[in-house]
Design an enzyme around this catalytic site. Structure first.
Site, PDB file in Angstrom:
ATOM      1  N   HIS A 212       0.834  -1.213   0.000  1.00  0.00           N
ATOM      2  CA  HIS A 212       0.000   0.000   0.000  1.00  0.00           C
ATOM      3  C   HIS A 212       0.863   1.255   0.000  1.00  0.00           C
ATOM      4  O   HIS A 212       0.606   2.187  -0.789  1.00  0.00           O
ATOM      5  CB  HIS A 212      -0.917   0.004   1.212  1.00  0.00           C
ATOM      6  CG  HIS A 212      -1.666   1.285   1.399  1.00  0.00           C
ATOM      7  ND1 HIS A 212      -2.876   1.540   0.790  1.00  0.00           N
ATOM      8  CD2 HIS A 212      -1.376   2.405   2.122  1.00  0.00           C
ATOM      9  CE1 HIS A 212      -3.297   2.761   1.124  1.00  0.00           C
ATOM     10  NE2 HIS A 212      -2.399   3.299   1.928  1.00  0.00           N
ATOM     11  N   GLU A 213       1.867   1.297   0.863  1.00  0.00           N
ATOM     12  CA  GLU A 213       2.730   2.478   0.918  1.00  0.00           C
ATOM     13  C   GLU A 213       3.507   2.652  -0.386  1.00  0.00           C
ATOM     14  O   GLU A 213       3.742   3.780  -0.829  1.00  0.00           O
ATOM     15  CB  GLU A 213       3.686   2.386   2.107  1.00  0.00           C
ATOM     16  CG  GLU A 213       2.999   2.353   3.469  1.00  0.00           C
ATOM     17  CD  GLU A 213       2.012   3.492   3.677  1.00  0.00           C
ATOM     18  OE1 GLU A 213       2.195   4.568   3.079  1.00  0.00           O
ATOM     19  OE2 GLU A 213       1.052   3.307   4.445  1.00  0.00           O
TER      20      GLU A 213
ATOM     21  N   HIS B 294       1.572   4.515  -2.951  1.00  0.00           N
ATOM     22  CA  HIS B 294       1.721   5.974  -2.927  1.00  0.00           C
ATOM     23  C   HIS B 294       2.958   6.410  -3.716  1.00  0.00           C
ATOM     24  O   HIS B 294       2.946   7.447  -4.384  1.00  0.00           O
ATOM     25  CB  HIS B 294       1.832   6.468  -1.489  1.00  0.00           C
ATOM     26  CG  HIS B 294       0.560   6.375  -0.718  1.00  0.00           C
ATOM     27  ND1 HIS B 294      -0.631   6.901  -1.173  1.00  0.00           N
ATOM     28  CD2 HIS B 294       0.282   5.809   0.495  1.00  0.00           C
ATOM     29  CE1 HIS B 294      -1.592   6.680  -0.281  1.00  0.00           C
ATOM     30  NE2 HIS B 294      -1.062   6.012   0.735  1.00  0.00           N
TER      31      HIS B 294
ATOM     32  N   HIS C  68       3.093   8.900  -6.911  1.00  0.00           N
ATOM     33  CA  HIS C  68       4.014  10.030  -7.023  1.00  0.00           C
ATOM     34  C   HIS C  68       4.777   9.979  -8.338  1.00  0.00           C
ATOM     35  O   HIS C  68       4.924  10.990  -9.041  1.00  0.00           O
ATOM     36  CB  HIS C  68       4.986  10.029  -5.843  1.00  0.00           C
ATOM     37  CG  HIS C  68       5.792  11.270  -5.730  1.00  0.00           C
ATOM     38  ND1 HIS C  68       6.927  11.361  -4.947  1.00  0.00           N
ATOM     39  CD2 HIS C  68       5.661  12.503  -6.303  1.00  0.00           C
ATOM     40  CE1 HIS C  68       7.431  12.570  -5.034  1.00  0.00           C
ATOM     41  NE2 HIS C  68       6.691  13.284  -5.852  1.00  0.00           N
TER      42      HIS C  68
END
Length: 226
Positions: A97-98, A101, A105
């Site tokens: 999940h991280e 991100h 980006h």
């Protein structure tokens, strides 16, 4: 409106507690589902970044629990110590999940860009917002514009909560899609990862609803000041 708001606030607080408690129990349960591939959260994260051609993002360990986050400023995927080291479905879900991100980006995902632009505004607003709102309520009959200023500031934080929703759901969708497409997890492990992320996302939903309800409450005070 006062009693109605108290009832609504109480309902949201109860929902927040239920979601948080369920999320904690889910992560505890899926932390016991060990990965057959034997990979740690850090290794999962590094592979997801590599598979997306992202070479300028570091995966690091950060102290505490539930401290996992992606920092777009220094391009780091920060995983809590448990997630970084453990080899289970919950750790795989959080790590992926991280990294979702980080992929947002790298691909200039518009909602992440908007949220990043709101961060400095929200940081400043959080420092003064409660004092301005309190003073605005106390001076509602003599200086109503002060409350209006507080409402505008609070609206910025509410917007941040709303924008956060698609950012978090999109990151989870990217994570789950990668985990499935690369056959990183078994069917049982993938189901656990999906369930973990579903409940994590619901914490943001409850937070956004609470912020919207509170904003409407302050607006009603301003509109009914006479």
């Amino acid at each position: 409106m006062g009693m109605s708001y108290l009832i609504l606030a109480g309902g949201i607080m109860l929902a927040s507690w239920l979601v948080s408690s369920t999320l904690k129990s889910k992560f505890e349960f899926y932390s016991k589902v060990r990965l057959q591939n034997g990979m740690s959260g850090a290794e999962i994260a590094e592979k997801m970044l590599a598979d997306h051609g992202i070479r300028d993002v570091r995966v690091i360990s950060t102290p505490g629990q539930l401290t996992d986050h992606y920092n777009p400023v220094d391009k780091t995927v920060n995983l809590s110590e448990a997630v970084y080291n453990q080899r289970n479905a919950a750790a795989a879900a959080v790590a992926a999940h991280e990294c979702g991100h980080a992929v947002q980006h790298a691909t200039a995902y518009s909602m992440l860009t908007l949220r990043s632009q709101l961060v400095p505004i929200v940081n400043v607003a959080s420092s003064y917002m409660q004092w301005i709102l309190l003073a605005g309520i106390l001076m509602i009959n003599t200086f109503p514009s002060l409350l209006l200023i507080g409402i505008v500031i609070f609206a910025a934080t509410t917007l941040f909560s709303i924008v956060t929703l698609p950012v978090e759901y999109d990151a989870s969708n990217r994570a789950l899609a990668w985990l499935e497409n690369k056959n990183m997890l078994t069917r049982e492990e993938h189901a656990g990862a999906k369930d973990s992320l579903k409940w994590a996302a619901r914490t943001y939903v409850v937070a956004a609803l609470g912020s919207i309800a509170t904003l409407l409450y302050y607006v009603s005070i301003y509109m009914n000041r006479r």
